[in-house]
Every structure is written in C-alpha cells, then in structure tokens.
Write a protein that holds these residues in place. Structure first.
Motif, mmCIF file in Angstrom:
data_model
loop_
_atom_site.group_PDB
_atom_site.id
_atom_site.type_symbol
_atom_site.label_atom_id
_atom_site.label_comp_id
_atom_site.label_asym_id
_atom_site.label_seq_id
_atom_site.Cartn_x
_atom_site.Cartn_y
_atom_site.Cartn_z
ATOM 1 N N PHE C 273 10.102 97.038 -10.350
ATOM 2 C CA PHE C 273 10.494 97.858 -10.202
ATOM 3 C C PHE C 273 9.851 98.856 -8.765
ATOM 4 N N GLY C 280 13.913 96.559 -5.347
ATOM 5 C CA GLY C 280 12.494 97.734 -5.918
ATOM 6 C C GLY C 280 12.326 98.806 -5.002
ATOM 7 N N ASN C 281 11.796 99.963 -6.067
ATOM 8 C CA ASN C 281 11.670 101.314 -4.678
ATOM 9 C C ASN C 281 10.225 101.683 -4.677
ATOM 10 N N MET C 283 8.598 103.846 -3.397
ATOM 11 C CA MET C 283 8.560 104.982 -3.047
ATOM 12 C C MET C 283 8.179 105.662 -4.174
ATOM 13 N N ASN C 284 9.134 105.805 -5.414
ATOM 14 C CA ASN C 284 9.211 105.930 -7.149
ATOM 15 C C ASN C 284 7.575 105.947 -7.897
ATOM 16 N N ASN C 287 5.872 108.430 -6.220
ATOM 17 C CA ASN C 287 6.243 109.776 -6.971
ATOM 18 C C ASN C 287 5.446 109.734 -8.105
ATOM 19 N N ILE C 288 5.584 108.793 -9.508
ATOM 20 C CA ILE C 288 5.551 108.959 -10.374
ATOM 21 C C ILE C 288 3.318 108.985 -10.989
ATOM 22 N N PHE C 345 2.422 112.894 -0.410
ATOM 23 C CA PHE C 345 3.547 111.710 0.344
ATOM 24 C C PHE C 345 4.727 112.350 1.314
ATOM 25 N N MET C 348 6.343 110.417 3.271
ATOM 26 C CA MET C 348 7.201 109.280 3.294
ATOM 27 C C MET C 348 8.397 109.300 3.587
ATOM 28 N N GLY C 349 8.762 110.408 4.253
ATOM 29 C CA GLY C 349 10.383 110.365 4.829
ATOM 30 C C GLY C 349 11.559 111.471 4.037
ATOM 31 N N GLN C 350 11.087 112.134 3.881
ATOM 32 C CA GLN C 350 12.050 112.562 2.438
ATOM 33 C C GLN C 350 12.364 113.713 3.311
#
Ligand code: HEM
Ligand SMILES: [Cu+2]
Lengths: 100, 211, 691
Positions: C273, C280-281, C283-284, C287-288, C345, C348-350
C-alpha cells in the motif's frame, strides 16, 4: 392481500429486479467489446439502481412514515461517503496526474 | 398499498405491534446497529477509493492485470449465491414475523448459510487460482488493494456464517425469545448490507476491471 | 525458541540497554521503565494491603454503570496526562540544553515526541472527553444508563488495552520514532524494522475500535433514550455537542482503523500500500490518516465547547445566549471538519486548485467557531457572574483559544503554510488550540461536575491557583514556539545549531516547569479536597444553582440516576422548575427499576485485546491466535446469557429518595454569595440577581 403475502411479494420483487439488473451489468461486457464508455455507464447505473432496489425492498427504507432521524442517518452517511471517497479519488488522481 | 400503517420504529423490517415488547425493544438496538453499519460502510468506502486510485499502470507495477486474473463466470456464480441468500434471509425473517414458526426459521437460516458458504467457496477458489498465476497481494499495489477490499468482504461473510450458527444454537435453547428476535433482525440487516457492498465490488472491481 | 517467544529476548528492556551502554539518555529510559514497574508493583501492594481487590472488581471493573465507566475513563486520562506532560517537560528540558548537545539521543527524542503526541491525543484527550460524555449525557437527558451498557464496558476495555500497550512499550522494547502520525515509508518495515511502529499500530487500531463503538453507543443513547418531552431542541448544549462528537466518531474512526491496518499489512505480510516499490503510494496514507486526524480534533473540541456552554450559563445565572445558533454552529463544525483534511499536507505536491479548495474550507470552519465565542461572551454579559475555577479557565480559553484559532486561519493559507510547514509554528498552533480548548475544558468540567459524582466540591482557592498556573505556564511554554517557528526551527528535531534560538528555547523550558507545577497542583487540589470533604460536602446535589437535569438529583448520583423518569417541558429543565418555585416534589409512586447487571465481559475483552496486541508486536503467533480466539468466544457466550438485568425494588428507591427529599426540605438553601462556603450543602436559594 394480507400483510405476510404483501411482504413476501416485496422480497420477491426485490430479488427479481436485482437479478435483472445484475444480468444487465454483466451483459454490458458485450457492449464493452466496441464501446467501453457506454459499457461503464451501464454497469455504473445498474449498480446504483440495484443498490436502491435492495435498500428499498430488502432493507425496507422508504421516504414515507419513516422516523426522520433514521432517514437522516442514512442520507448523512451517503454524504460522508461521497466526501471521503470522492475526496480521496480527487486528491490521489490529481497527484498521480502530476507525476506522469 | 402497504397494508400495515403502524409507525415504523427503524429502517429495516419491523416486527410489528403483534410482537409487543420485542417490537418496542428492538428500536434502540437496531438503530444502534444501523449506526455501526454506517461506520463499516465508511471502511469499505475508503477501501473502494483506494482501489479506484490503484488501478493505473504504476500501481500494477508490471505485474498481472485484471484480464490476466479475473474469472467472470465464477464472479457471476458468487453474485447469484449472495443474491439468493439475501432472499432466503428475508424469508427467515418473515417466518419469524408471521407465525413464529421455529423450524421454518431454522430451515431458512440453514439455506442462507449454505448459500453463503457456496459464495465463500468460489471466492476462495478464485483467490487460489489468482495466486497460482502470480496474483498475490505482495506482487503490486493494485493486488494489495484488491485483496484488502474483496477479502474484507469475504471476512464479513465468514463472520456472518459464524453468526448464523450462533443464532441456530440460540434458537435451539431460547426458542424465539424477544432477544432472539431482535438479534435475528440485526443479522438480516447485516446480511443485506453485505449484499449491497457486493454490488459495488462486482461492478467496480470485476466488471469495470474487465470491460 | 523463537516460535515460543517470537522476537522477545532478554535484551529488549531499557535496563539491559542502560547496563550495557550507560548514558544519560539510556538512564532516562531505564528510569521511565522503572517508574512503570515500581508504579505497578506499588499499586498491587496497596490494593492488597487495603484489601481493595474485591471492591475494585465488584464495584468498578465489572460495573456497567455509565458513571463508573466514565470515572474510569477520566482516571485513565489523568494517569496518561501525567506521563504525557512529563514527556513534554523532558523534551523541553532536552532542547533547553540542545545547543550544547542536550542529554537525549535523537532516537530517544523521536520516541518521546511520538509517544507524547499519541498519548495526548488518543489516551488523554479521548478518555477525558469520552468519560465526560459517558457520565453527563444520561443525566442530562433523563436516562438511567447508556443504550448499550455492556458495549460501553467493551469500549473502555479496548481503549485501556491501547494504553496498556503504550505503558508496556516503556518496559519491553522501544516505541516508534515516526511521530504520532506514523507516516510510511519511514514507518515501513524497510526503514523501521523494529517493534516500534507495531506498538503504535496496535495501540491505535485497538483503541480506535473502542472509540468507534463509543460513538455508536452515544448516538443511539441520545437519539433513543431521552426522557419524555426532551425534544432535540430542548437538549442541553453539552448533550448536543456530545451527539455531534458521537456521530463524528462513527465516521472519523474508520479511516484510522483502515490506515493503521493497511500499514500493518505492509509490515507483516509484505503488501504494497505505502511502500516505495511495486506501486505503493505513501501519499494515500497521509490522505487516509488525516481524514481521521482532522475531525478528531473537533471530536475533542466539541464536547469541550459543550462544557463551556454549561459553565458560562451556570456561573452567570443566565440562560445561554443564542441556543439555536450554538446548535447550528456545532452541526456546521461537525460537517465542515470532514472537508478540510488536506490542509495537513498542502506541501505534498497536488495542484493549486486542490490546495485552494481545502484552504477555503479550512477558513470557513472558523466562522461557526467564532459564532460560538460571541455567544458565550454574550451569555456572560450582565450575568450574575461568579469567578469560580471553571470561569477562570473560561476566560483563559477565550483569550488563548482565539489566538490559536487565528494562527489556524493563517496556516489555512497554502502559501503561508509552505513557509511554516513542519516548523515549531505549527507545534505552537495545535498546542494553542488543544490545550486551552480541550484540556482547560476538561479541567473546568472536572471542577464543575466533580460534586455531582462524589458528593463534595473541589477546593476553590487551590483550584483557582491551579488554573492561573496552567494559563501562565501555557503562555510561557508555547508562545515562544511561534517565534521559533517563524525563525525557521523545524519540529521533531532533537538538536539545533543556531544560537539565536536559545533564549526562546530556554523560556519554553521554564514554562514547561510551570506546567508541571500546574499538573501537580491538580493532584494537590483533589487530595486536599478529599481530606476536607466534610466541609465541602454538597449531598443535596445542586451546588451551583444548576440549570440542567443533572443538578436535580442527589450527589453522588444514585445508581439509577432518577427515582422516576422526569417529564420535560422546557429547555433548562431544572431552572424552569426552580423558577416556578417547586423543584422538589415527591413522586406519587415508585416502580421497580431494572438496571444492567455487573459483568466481566468488558474486562475479559480488555485482557484479550491487550495480550493480542502484545503478541502481534512481538510476533508470538500462538499467543496471537489464542487471545484472538477469546474474542468471538466471549461474544458468543454473552449471547447466551439470559439474565442481563437486575431489579432494584421500589421500596429501596423510595427509601433513598424520600430520605434525600426530607433532607432537602429541612435544609436552608444558600444564595450565590455563599456558594463557596461550608454552608453550601447543594441546595440553591433564589438570590435576586438578574435572571
Ligand atoms: C502540557 C504540556 C505539554 C508540553 C510541555 C508539550 C510539549 C511538546 C513538545 C516538546 C513536543 C515536540 C515538539 C517537536 O519537537 O516536534 C510536542 C509535540 C506534540 N504535542 Fe505536546 N506538549 C504538552 C501538551 C500537549 C497536549 C495537551 C496535547 C494534546 C492534547 C499535545 C499534543 C502534541 C502532539 C500531537 C505533538 C506532535 C507529536 C509529533 O510530532 O508527532 N501536547 N509537545
Ligand atoms: Cu486539521
């Protein structure tokens, strides 16, 4: 129609409708051979309709004499689900687009 | 056209005033259980979102793809099992509500359990064959999220089977006492809820993955 | 061997570490571990010496009484508060000397901020808040108990199991150094192969399930167990905030359960995950986690706001100003707080558009909060104000919390956040909201409701001094961190090299000592008040001329809460009766009351969950399986128990209630001027102040 038969009938309608919608969704795989977007739409819409059908006929949720608080609970849950799941897809989708 | 105009106490099948104390007593319990299910729904929702965000080429990481692993025939059989079990679960509740027929309730519960077990058998068989084709959860992020989502649903079904067995034993000892009735209603909410989740799974994971 | 003991061996305790590699840092660790061991042994000896095992088991551990469960939550919260504050002080002490290298290893500093953050949020603030909801909500809505008393026990058991894991981690093994957020990939198995992150995972996941169940229970109770006539818009504001917090628990806890279990799957079974490889990510994870993390702070803040509403109204002897707006603001906060999580975050780069959307949502949430502050101030306006301890906390809260809130609005701007992200500015900000709102709120709540639970007040003079110490200590400790943050000092850093930081770090270190004093004063206040409890006794139950239902019953509240379930026909139900002139009426008849029977269910699950967590951390698989199996067996066995209630005969209730009523009728009530004198026996007399 007496109550018992009415309620049994209710379940049977629910099951039949669900079965039809399932067949529809699986059938969309054939459409998918030449139009993927359309197929996805069919799958999506029949899933949503089937969920509504099961909520209505199996879980007996309706808009009539329901106590307000219960209905609010379910609608609120849907709102939450949309915000959290939708937000996740938005954020992660955006991030992965920027990494491409 | 609904012939029973008594006020409902909670969403789901209500016992009805004929059941007196059991009807009233189920109010708070079932409402609480609904809230719990909504919490569970959020868990599934996050796993769905994670899954949806893990279907790109990066998440597949050069490993097997949906088309390499999914078996649509098996999925449709599982769907049929689960839908049928939802119906038989409803029949069990109706047998309890009208006539309080203990042996009919038990019969329908057994049928429900068998259908549920059938579902699980096919699901596990699918997992096994996926793993045999390199489709293990350790292979890629996509497979991790797949096993988490589908596996969690399967785990719920397993717990449901355990619950049915407990209910059968409980009915054996306590017949259809008020408590047993409330618990059966709870079980039916749980079981229908799992069917609803499964609609999401076969649509989002299997159908959308293959189309 | 390894299959029997997993990763456990003789070298995992800080004692062996301190013996093999003596240093100040390892001695501090060994000292902390011996505090746990000595504390536990001392507790066992004291319990045996005073023959308290049986009462402890019978009256507390197996009790399903919501008040007792609530008190146990609060005790848990205070014990963990002591540990959390000490850790804070040690960190501040270390940084005060950090220019010269300090006395802790950076590894140890990492453990400290991780345990401190985890403990303060999940094992101090949550137990205190949940404890108060447990105690007060049934009393305010006219109920005899929670909707599900045994589930309530289970929630407590699971929360306690998490706390047990944290305490055990001091003695056996090392805790995570990944911060309370435990971000992978750092906490993944590649970078942190030890047991630390596993302790974090299981403490958080197990207690998180407990909190979810609490939320379910509270929501069902408030929806379904209100006394006749108590419509939603007649509920006291604390109950309103409890309802919103409960609903938030139901939706906010699942994310953290999921994210920590996904991290566990990565670590234990090699899933991908959040790993660096195979898609794997990580950043998720962020997020969660923050889908939980942000609502969590409002879960803590809302009930504290509820305390402020009660305190402001009671100690100004006025009905709360703007009830409707307070209710709407509470609901608005509850919903909006689920739409802002990305502000943790921003960097984070969004895309900018995503940042802007969440930044705006974050700023909007300040509006309902502002509405509340104005409502409370308007409540005080021209009231019959008494500067009691809770009111001092309230004033401190007004000023400090507004500052904290404003710095929050500053941080909500992504461009500014880019500058101060991960600096002490942020640390200053969240302490600045959590301490004045949540911690002060809970301390005010302790002073306010203590008499209802134990039948005597807490000493006012000591209480006031404690409050001043908290306020001053807070300012000294945390205001300098704003400056340091703007100067660029990063958070979670053991040492620094820039000498211009030093003066501010020293002030903060001194402030931490003042906070430590304040904590000690809390204990002194309680001890002193127990000693002089006869002078402070308020058995008649209404020491502050209270407005809501909980003040209409004796103190301590009887097991059944209400001899007969009251009928409600207004807000501020008890005040209305007092204004009508006849608040204490003997009921025409009494009925038998069915109360939940004591059961060991919650305790068994607590032990099973603690053992399971420990076994999982150390990879002792047979023990994991064994303790896990206890859980379904206990649940199934519980289903077969037929008699879950016991009847209290009407005669017993009549006897107790009539005796209390007679005492009420034969006692002279006190006016608000005498509130803080031994004449106050808990009966309020009208005193001609403004209504
Ligand atoms: C009462 C006195 C307190 C002191 C002296 C104190 C001190 C500290 C210090 C020194 C840090 C580490 C800063 C760094 O280097 O990054 C910290 C972090 C933190 N504190 Fe406190 N604190 C106190 C109270 C609280 C309270 C009441 C809460 C919450 C209810 C809290 C929550 C946190 C959190 C969440 C962190 C972040 C941990 C991390 O970085 O993962 N603290 N505190
Ligand atoms: Cu936030």
């Amino acid at each position: 129609m007496n109550e018992e038969r009415y309620e049994r009938f209710h379940y049977i309608i629910g099951a039949t409708a669900s079965a039809i919608l399932t067949v529809l969704a699986f059938g969309a795989m054939i459409i998918g051979e030449w139009d993927r977007t359309l197929a996805l739409w069919v799958i999506g819409v029949s899933a949503v309709v089937q969920i509504v059908v099961q909520l209505r006929f199996f879980l007996h949720i309706d808009f009539s004499r329901q106590k307000r608080e219960d209905l609010l609970l379910i609608l609120f849950s849907l709102l939450m689900l949309t915000m959290l799941a939708g937000g996740t897809i938005w954020i992660l989708g955006d991030l992965s687009k920027r990494m491409m | 056209m609904n012939p029973n105009p008594y006020p409902k106490l909670h969403p789901g099948l209500n016992l009805g005033p004929a059941h007196g104390v059991a009807h009233e007593g189920s109010e708070a319990v079932l409402f609480g259980f609904w809230i719990f299910l909504m919490s569970d729904l959020i868990i599934f929702g996050i796993l769905f979102a994670t899954y949806a965000a893990s279907t790109g080429p990066m998440a597949i990481a050069g490993g097997p793809r949906p088309t390499d692993l999914f078996d649509l025939v098996s999925v449709s059989i599982q769907t049929a099992f689960l839908l049928a079990s939802s119906l038989t679960c409803g029949m069990a509740i109706l047998a309890m509500k009208y006539g309080e027929n203990v042996s009919r309730v038990k019969l329908w519960l057994v049928v429900t359990a068998l259908l549920g077990a059938g579902f699980l058998t096919f699901e596990l068989r699918d997992f096994a064959s996926m793993m045999a084709h390199q489709g293990t959860p350790m292979r890629s992020a996509w497979l991790s999220s797949l096993y988490a989502l589908v596996g969690l649903h399967g785990l719920h079904i397993t717990m449901g089977l355990l619950w049915i067995l407990t209910m059968l034993a409980l009915i054996q000892v306590q017949r259809l006492s008020n408590k047993v009735k409330t618990r059966l209603l709870m079980f039916s909410l749980y079981w229908h809820f799992l069917d609803v989740i499964w609609i999401g799974i076969f649509s989002v994971v299997f159908l959308a993955g293959l189309v | 061997m390894s299959s029997l003991f997993g990763r456990l061996n003789g070298d995992v305790t800080p004692f062996t570490e301190a013996f093999n590699h003596p240093s100040v840092s390892s001695l501090v660790a060994a000292g902390a571990a011996s505090m746990v061991v000595v504390g536990a042994v001392a507790l066992l000896i004291l319990l045996t010496w005073f023959r308290l095992w049986k009462p402890l088991w019978r009256d507390w551990l197996t009790s399903a009484d919501h008040k007792k469960i609530g008190i146990m939550y609060i005790v848990l919260g205070l014990v963990m508060l002591a540990r959390g504050v000490i850790e804070g002080v040690v960190m501040r002490g270390h940084q005060a000397t950090a220019l010269q290298g300090g006395f802790l290893s950076s590894e140890h500093y990492g453990e400290l901020f991780t345990t401190h953050g985890t403990i303060m949020v999940l094992f101090v603030a949550v137990p205190l808040v949940v404890g108060f909801i447990n105690i007060i909500v049934p009393l305010q809505i006219g109920a005899r108990d929670m909707a599900f008393p045994v589930l309530n026990q289970v929630s407590l058991g699971l929360t306690a199991a998490g706390a047990v894991l944290l305490m055990v981690s001091l003695v056996i093994g090392k805790f995570s150094t990944g911060g309370w957020t435990s971000y992978p990939p750092y906490t993944g198995v590649v970078f942190s192969p030890g047991v630390g992150p596993d302790y974090w995972i299981w403490a958080v996941a197990i207690s998180g399930i407990g909190s979810t169940l609490s939320g379910v229970n509270f929501a069902a109770t408030i929806y379904k167990c209100r006394a006749p006539g108590m419509s939603l818009m007649r509920m006291p504001l604390f109950t309103w905030t409890a309802l919103c917090a409960a609903i938030m628990l139901v939706y906010a806890m699942p994310p953290v359960t999921v994210s920590s279990l996904m991290l566990a799957l990565d670590r234990y079974l090699g899933f991908h995950f959040f790993t660096n490889d195979l898609g794997g990510n990580m950043m998720n994870y962020a997020n969660i986690f923050w889908m939980f993390g942000h609502p969590e702070v409002y879960i803590l803040a809302l009930p504290a706001y509820g305390v402020w509403s009660e305190v402001a109204a009671t100690f100004s002897a006025k009905t709360i100003y703007g009830y409707d707006s307070l209710v709407i603001a509470t609901m608005a906060i509850a919903v909006i707080s689920f739409t802002v999580w990305l502000h943790h975050f921003f960097t984070m780069g969004q895309s900018t558009s995503v940042n802007i959307a969440f930044g705006i949502a974050t700023m909007i949430i300040a509006v309902p909060t502002g509405v509340k502050v104005y409502d409370w101030m308007a409540t005080l306006w021209r009231g019959r104000i008494r500067m009691t301890t809770p009111m001092i906390y309230l004033i401190g809260f007004f000023i400090l919390f507004v500052i904290g809130g404003l710095t929050g609005v500053i941080l909500a701007n992504p461009t500014i956040d880019y500058q101060v992200h991960n600096t002490l500015f942020l640390v200053a900000h969240f302490h600045n909201v959590l301490i004045p709102a949540v911690l002060f709120g809970m301390l005010a709540g302790i002073h306010y409701w203590f008499p209802k639970l134990f039948g005597f007040r807490l000493d006012e003079r000591l209480g006031r001094w404690t409050a001043y110490l908290w306020i001053v200590g807070f300012c000294l400790t945390f205001i300098p961190l704003y400056v340091l943050g703007l100067m660029g000092m990063p958070r979670r850093m053991a040492t620094f090299t820039n000498p211009s930081y030093e003066p501010w770090v020293l002030i903060a270190g001194f402030g931490a000592l003042v906070v430590l004093m304040a904590l000690i004063m809390v204990l002194v206040t309680i001890g002193y008040s127990i000693r002089y409890r006869d002078k402070l006794a308020v058995p008649l139950g209404d020491p502050w001329d209270g407005r809501t239902l909980e003040w209409a019953i004796p103190a301590p509240a009887p097991a059944w809460n209400f001899a007969v379930i009251p009928k409600i026909n207004s807000r501020d139900a008890f005040s209305t009766e007092k204004e009508k002139g006849n608040p204490y009426v003997r009921p025409q008849s009494y009925d038998d009351i069915a109360m939940p029977k004591a059961t060991a269910h919650g305790f068994i699950l607590c032990v099973a969950a603690s053992v399971m967590g420990f076994a999982l951390v150390w990879h002792i698989w047979w023990l994991t399986a064994l303790s896990f199996a206890v859980i379904p067996v206990a649940l199934i066995a519980r289903a077969f128990v037929r008699e879950t209630e016991q009847l209290i005969p009407a005669a017993e209730i009549a006897h107790a209630h009539d005796a209390w009523l007679n005492a009420v009728w034969s006692t002279r009530g006190v006016t608000r001027d005498e509130e803080d004198s031994p004449a106050n026996r808990g009966l309020a007399a009208p005193d001609g102040g403004p209504a």
